[in-house]
Scaffold this motif. Structure first.
Motif, PDB file in Angstrom:
ATOM      1  N   ALA A 108     -14.362 -62.607  28.790  1.00  0.00           N
ATOM      2  CA  ALA A 108     -13.782 -61.325  29.187  1.00  0.00           C
ATOM      3  C   ALA A 108     -14.046 -61.035  30.654  1.00  0.00           C
ATOM      4  CB  ALA A 108     -14.362 -60.211  28.311  1.00  0.00           C
ATOM      5  N   VAL A 277     -15.370 -51.281  25.722  1.00  0.00           N
ATOM      6  CA  VAL A 277     -14.105 -51.965  25.995  1.00  0.00           C
ATOM      7  C   VAL A 277     -13.606 -51.555  27.371  1.00  0.00           C
ATOM      8  CG1 VAL A 277     -11.701 -52.239  25.285  1.00  0.00           C
ATOM      9  CG2 VAL A 277     -13.490 -52.020  23.547  1.00  0.00           C
ATOM     10  N   LEU A 350      -3.754 -61.495  31.207  1.00  0.00           N
ATOM     11  CA  LEU A 350      -4.777 -61.128  30.224  1.00  0.00           C
ATOM     12  C   LEU A 350      -4.573 -61.988  28.977  1.00  0.00           C
ATOM     13  CD1 LEU A 350      -4.741 -57.205  30.449  1.00  0.00           C
ATOM     14  CD2 LEU A 350      -6.207 -58.821  31.681  1.00  0.00           C
ATOM     15  N   VAL A 354      -9.430 -65.210  24.208  1.00  0.00           N
ATOM     16  CA  VAL A 354     -10.767 -64.819  24.648  1.00  0.00           C
ATOM     17  C   VAL A 354     -11.392 -64.011  23.518  1.00  0.00           C
ATOM     18  CG1 VAL A 354     -12.097 -63.401  26.271  1.00  0.00           C
ATOM     19  CG2 VAL A 354     -10.193 -64.785  27.112  1.00  0.00           C
ATOM     20  N   ALA A 357     -10.807 -60.011  22.851  1.00  0.00           N
ATOM     21  CA  ALA A 357      -9.594 -59.457  23.456  1.00  0.00           C
ATOM     22  C   ALA A 357      -9.103 -58.289  22.607  1.00  0.00           C
ATOM     23  CB  ALA A 357      -8.516 -60.533  23.563  1.00  0.00           C
ATOM     24  N   VAL A 399      -1.945 -57.588  25.234  1.00  0.00           N
ATOM     25  CA  VAL A 399      -3.387 -57.455  25.467  1.00  0.00           C
ATOM     26  C   VAL A 399      -3.592 -56.447  26.588  1.00  0.00           C
ATOM     27  CG1 VAL A 399      -5.499 -58.671  26.147  1.00  0.00           C
ATOM     28  CG2 VAL A 399      -3.777 -59.845  24.737  1.00  0.00           C
ATOM     29  N   TYR A 402     -10.680 -55.881  27.069  1.00  0.00           N
ATOM     30  CA  TYR A 402     -11.634 -56.774  26.407  1.00  0.00           C
ATOM     31  C   TYR A 402     -12.906 -56.016  26.065  1.00  0.00           C
ATOM     32  CZ  TYR A 402      -8.656 -60.471  28.249  1.00  0.00           C
ATOM     33  OH  TYR A 402      -7.571 -61.261  28.546  1.00  0.00           O
ATOM     34  N   THR A 404     -16.607 -55.872  26.301  1.00  0.00           N
ATOM     35  CA  THR A 404     -17.529 -56.473  27.270  1.00  0.00           C
ATOM     36  C   THR A 404     -18.988 -56.312  26.862  1.00  0.00           C
ATOM     37  OG1 THR A 404     -17.456 -54.411  28.555  1.00  0.00           O
ATOM     38  CG2 THR A 404     -15.952 -56.183  29.219  1.00  0.00           C
ATOM     39  N   ARG A 407     -20.288 -57.267  21.806  1.00  0.00           N
ATOM     40  CA  ARG A 407     -19.417 -58.279  21.173  1.00  0.00           C
ATOM     41  C   ARG A 407     -20.064 -58.898  19.942  1.00  0.00           C
ATOM     42  NH1 ARG A 407     -17.502 -60.042  26.788  1.00  0.00           N
ATOM     43  NH2 ARG A 407     -19.544 -61.032  26.933  1.00  0.00           N
TER      44      ARG A 407
END
Length: 438
Positions: A108, A277, A350, A354, A357, A399, A402, A404, A407
């Motif tokens: 991300a 996020v 983006l 990942v 996402a 998207v 992310y 961050t 997670r």
């Protein structure tokens, strides 16, 4: 409920396809597809997942070694007929190893950093050689430290020679912050000179840490230089809320069965967890703006979550829709109501590929529309990906950010867990309404 044979992966009434009309199809072979199905009788939403039967054991007749050999030869022959290596203008060995996305962001942080619009060529000239070192560090054996040293020296020279350009490109009210960041970048103990020292010692771990730190400082400077969108939205979408930069949303999640989360900080079991996020309005201003607007209005507070093998969806679908919004790499502004053809080399700024996402689900009425309310976290797994590690769904969803932080909580979420609250922590000043919100 529709019937699906064991050899297919089906959801609702349709089999998984490379470009689904409804919901999220996660793999054309072995993964579940996510879609929102509206019952005509009850008018209620439900999600149907049908998985194929597990593979037979290795000693099964279907898995005899001779059968595999024949199948491999047949596949190779078919590939040669459809797209012979000679047409690729590559030697056969190189063609087999060829990957279309050797520099697609894998985290991300990298994806968000590379999505910042470049206001001055100087910053891009600094960032590019440093980004290259990330890929040099992936070399598993003897790493090319000489090339890394040349890249850092090149970047450092541009930083030193371009100081005035870098600082003057920052709005006046933010230049003091920009100066502090610049000083950090050239600091002997923490900046690019320290990175050179780690390369000289051939310490890959320290090189990785200091490289990430330097690139983070560069990203912060670039964010100061980018006060607004560098393009105009299409006229037909200018009455929608839009995010003209970055914003941070903090979600507090709670287990629906009153069990606990295991958090990364090592504090033991916790009844709640926090996921942060980052929303990227530079690449998806309408989609990110719509999400930020709903967060401000408390729309996601108390919303339940539904999980599948590769995604976590909010149970919040409504009948409103947004145009599909995707910014392709190399383009100046997003495309609307269209998806990307990854096979033709179209890649989004983006990427979906990942872990963590965040994207909007498809609207059930048309594949070129996104739901305006139902979002999902994508649990990217390279083992379930296609060529070069790209998700089979890459380029098919809007998207807009992310996860961050937090997670580690994503893999612990289960169907029935709840978003207790969603808060817009920062970026309210970047959320633009054509008119005052009602």
């Amino acid at each position: 409920m529709p019937h699906c044979g064991s050899a297919r992966v089906c959801v609702g009434a349709s089999a998984v396809s490379a470009r689904p009309r409804n919901g999220l199809s996660l793999s054309p072979v072995s993964a579940p597809r996510i879609s929102t199905i509206r019952s005509a009788a009850a008018g209620e939403e439900s999600m149907h997942l049908h998985l194929q039967d597990p593979p037979r054991a290795a000693n099964s007749p279907l898995f005899e070694p001779q059968s595999w050999k024949k199948a491999a030869i047949a596949i190779f022959a078919a590939m040669q007929v459809a797209a012979p290596f000679s047409d690729w203008n590559l030697p056969v060995a190189n063609a087999i190893l060829y990957s279309p996305d050797t520099k697609v962001p894998r985290t991300a942080e990298v994806a968000l950093r590379r999505a910042i619009p470049v206001i001055t060529p100087t910053m891009k000239a600094i960032q590019e050689p440093l980004e290259n070192i990330f890929y040099l560090l992936r070399i598993p054996q003897r790493k090319p430290y000489g090339s890394m040293e040349s890249d850092v020296k090149k970047a450092l020279k541009i930083v030193m020679d371009g100081k005035d350009t870098i600082i003057s490109s920052i709005p006046e009210e933010k230049r003091a912050t920009g100066q502090e960041l610049y000083d950090t970048l050239v600091d002997e103990k923490a900046g690019l000179p320290a990175l050179l020292g780690s390369i000289g010692k051939q310490d890959a771990d320290k090189v990785s840490i200091r490289l990430a730190s330097s690139l983070d400082v560069i990203a912060q400077i670039e964010l100061l230089q980018a006060p607004a969108l560098p393009y105009l939205l299409p006229a037909q979408y200018q009455q929608l809320p839009r995010l003209t930069g970055r914003a941070l949303v903090e979600m507090v999640v709670k287990k629906g069965d009153n069990t606990a989360f295991t958090v990364a900080a090592g504090q033991g079991p916790q009844p709640q967890g926090t996921i942060q996020v980052v929303l990227d309005g530079f690449s998806a201003p309408i989609t990110a703006g719509n999400f930020a607007d709903k967060v401000l209005k408390g729309f996601y507070n108390g919303v339940k979550l539904r999980t599948t093998e590769q995604a976590i969806l909010s149970d919040s679908a409504q009948q409103d829709a947004l145009p599909m919004e995707i910014l392709p790499s190399g383009e100046f502004q997003p495309l609307y109501k269209t998806t990307l053809n990854i096979q033709d080399g179209e890649l989004p700024v983006l990427p979906l590929s990942v872990y963590g996402a965040v994207a909007m689900a498809h609207d059930p009425s048309a594949e070129d529309l996104s739901s305006a309310s139902q979002f999902f976290f994508y649990l990217y797994d390279r083992r379930s990906a296609g060529l070069g590690g790209l998700s089979f769904e890459e380029g098919q969803f809007a998207v807009f950010g992310y996860a961050t932080k937090g997670r580690e909580l994503l893999s612990q979420l289960k169907t029935g867990d709840v978003i207790e609250s969603a808060t817009l922590v920062s970026g309210r000043d970047r959320l633009v309404y054509p008119q005052a919100p009602s």
